[in-house]
Design an enzyme around this catalytic site. Structure first.
Site, PDB file in Angstrom:
ATOM      1  N   HIS A  37      -6.980  -4.883  -1.079  1.00 55.51           N
ATOM      2  CA  HIS A  37      -6.082  -5.907  -1.096  1.00 55.51           C
ATOM      3  C   HIS A  37      -7.065  -6.550  -2.317  1.00 55.51           C
ATOM      4  O   HIS A  37      -7.037  -8.053  -2.426  1.00 55.51           O
ATOM      5  CB  HIS A  37      -6.813  -6.336   0.011  1.00 55.51           C
ATOM      6  CG  HIS A  37      -5.401  -5.999   1.197  1.00 55.51           C
ATOM      7  ND1 HIS A  37      -7.097  -5.244   2.752  1.00 55.51           N
ATOM      8  CD2 HIS A  37      -4.604  -5.689   2.184  1.00 55.51           C
ATOM      9  CE1 HIS A  37      -5.974  -5.201   2.720  1.00 55.51           C
ATOM     10  NE2 HIS A  37      -4.854  -5.151   2.636  1.00 55.51           N
ATOM     11  N   HIS A  60       0.417  -1.427   0.142  1.00 51.15           N
ATOM     12  CA  HIS A  60       0.278   0.421  -0.004  1.00 51.15           C
ATOM     13  C   HIS A  60       0.628   1.505   0.261  1.00 51.15           C
ATOM     14  O   HIS A  60       0.266   2.461   0.338  1.00 51.15           O
ATOM     15  CB  HIS A  60      -1.277  -0.130   1.307  1.00 51.15           C
ATOM     16  CG  HIS A  60      -2.388  -1.098   1.684  1.00 51.15           C
ATOM     17  ND1 HIS A  60      -2.180  -2.216   0.205  1.00 51.15           N
ATOM     18  CD2 HIS A  60      -1.893  -2.031   2.049  1.00 51.15           C
ATOM     19  CE1 HIS A  60      -2.961  -3.004   0.697  1.00 51.15           C
ATOM     20  NE2 HIS A  60      -2.719  -3.095   2.031  1.00 51.15           N
TER      21      HIS A  60
END
Length: 329
Positions: free
Chosen positions: A218, A56
């Protein structure tokens, strides 16, 4: 799979070695996977620790530095860091005023940070936690109990970081973090799947002529799939979802137009133009805007919109100096 890596097994450690080489103002423990500002602990200052799975970037390691986080704990790709790792980071930044844990609402992160807080408290460190759950797309998913933590994490870390840098006590810093979370809402859109290095193939199947509204960072399922939409239509759908849930208290908003890692900046600015047009038409003033990759999902093409209602105090905290690898002014 074509990726700029040495091996799937060494992705995190190799990336941390690169982070250390580029940013000597950080102290990077590659073995324990902990990133700490080099001057930590700062005596008398509340320490801020966050973390989660890698993938991320720049969240969270890229937000370590004066005015934001004191430490970050990167786990393996899309995998929570472990309690011992979090406890070590907590001890490294405790300057005697306590430590705030900023936790995205994913089951592993929440459980492991809770255990880490107990370990730290056994060592005499005062710890408070705030759980970020800004994603309006779902109430529950297989990855969370309740809403997911996404782009609002950046606002929580920046605003609480400024409060801590100003010398506020732990209870006040924690209250600012919770208020920032309460006033933030996000919505994500996927144009392609993500490919993790370990799997080597797309995580989910998304036909070339479709997109997914409400996707998680995700690749968790969103609300629905639709035929490909224009930037204007994506902006409209995302803002409908966000503003349907974000109370209008008359304050302006902080706006994050975030790429998921695989979307060119050109397209993000096109999206921002549409977001700005729609918000103006609805009488909402944008006080500050960030456009770029801040909370990503590896190589996923798509976007994440986040709004945070900002009163005068929040604007002051947002404008306060910050000096991290990914955010500085």
């Amino acid at each position: 799979m074509k990726k700029l890596i040495n091996s799937p097994e060494s992705v995190v450690s190799d990336a941390l070695r690169g982070l250390a080489a580029a940013h000597p103002e950080l102290r990077v423990d590659v073995e324990q996977q902990i990133v700490v500002r080099a001057d930590a602990p700062v005596s008398g200052k509340v320490g801020l620790v966050s973390g989660g799975g890698t993938g991320h970037e720049p969240l969270h390691s890229g937000f370590v530095g004066p005015g934001m986080l004191d430490a970050a704990c990167p786990g393996e790709v899309f995998t929570s860091p472990v309690p011992d790792q979090m406890a070590a980071a907590t001890a490294a930044v405790d300057g005697g005023a306590g430590v705030l844990h900023i936790v995205k609402n994913y089951t592993g992160d929440v459980l492991n940070f809770r255990m880490a807080a107990e370990l730290a408290e056994d060592d005499g460190i005062q710890v408070q936690q705030v759980v970020v759950d800004d994603d309006v797309a779902v109430e529950d998913s297989t990855f969370t109990a309740g809403r997911r933590g996404t782009g609002g994490t950046l606002f929580v870390e920046k605003l609480a970081g400024a409060q801590a840098a100003a010398g506020a006590p732990l209870a006040e810093v924690a209250a600012t973090a919770r208020k920032a979370n309460e006033l933030s809402r996000s919505f994500g859109v996927a144009l392609t799947s993500v490919t993790t290095p370990a799997k080597g193939t797309p995580t989910f199947d998304l036909p070339a002529d479709q997109l997914e509204l409400g996707i998680g960072i995700h690749g968790e399922p969103g609300r629905e799939r639709r035929p490909m939409m224009t930037a204007a239509e994506i902006a409209e759908a995302s803002l409908d979802a966000i503003l349907g849930d974000l109370h209008d208290n008359g304050d302006p908003v902080l706006l994050l137009v975030d790429g998921m890692g695989g979307t060119p900046l050109l397209e993000l600015y096109i999206l921002n133009a549409e977001v700005d047009r729609i918000l103006r038409a609805r009488g909402i003033r944008v006080a500050r805007t960030l456009v770029g990759n801040y909370v990503t999902s590896l190589d996923m093409a798509g976007c994440l919109l986040t709004l945070c209602r900002a009163d005068e105090e929040f604007l002051r905290l947002w404008d306060a100096p910050v000096n991290t690898p990914a955010l500085r002014w």
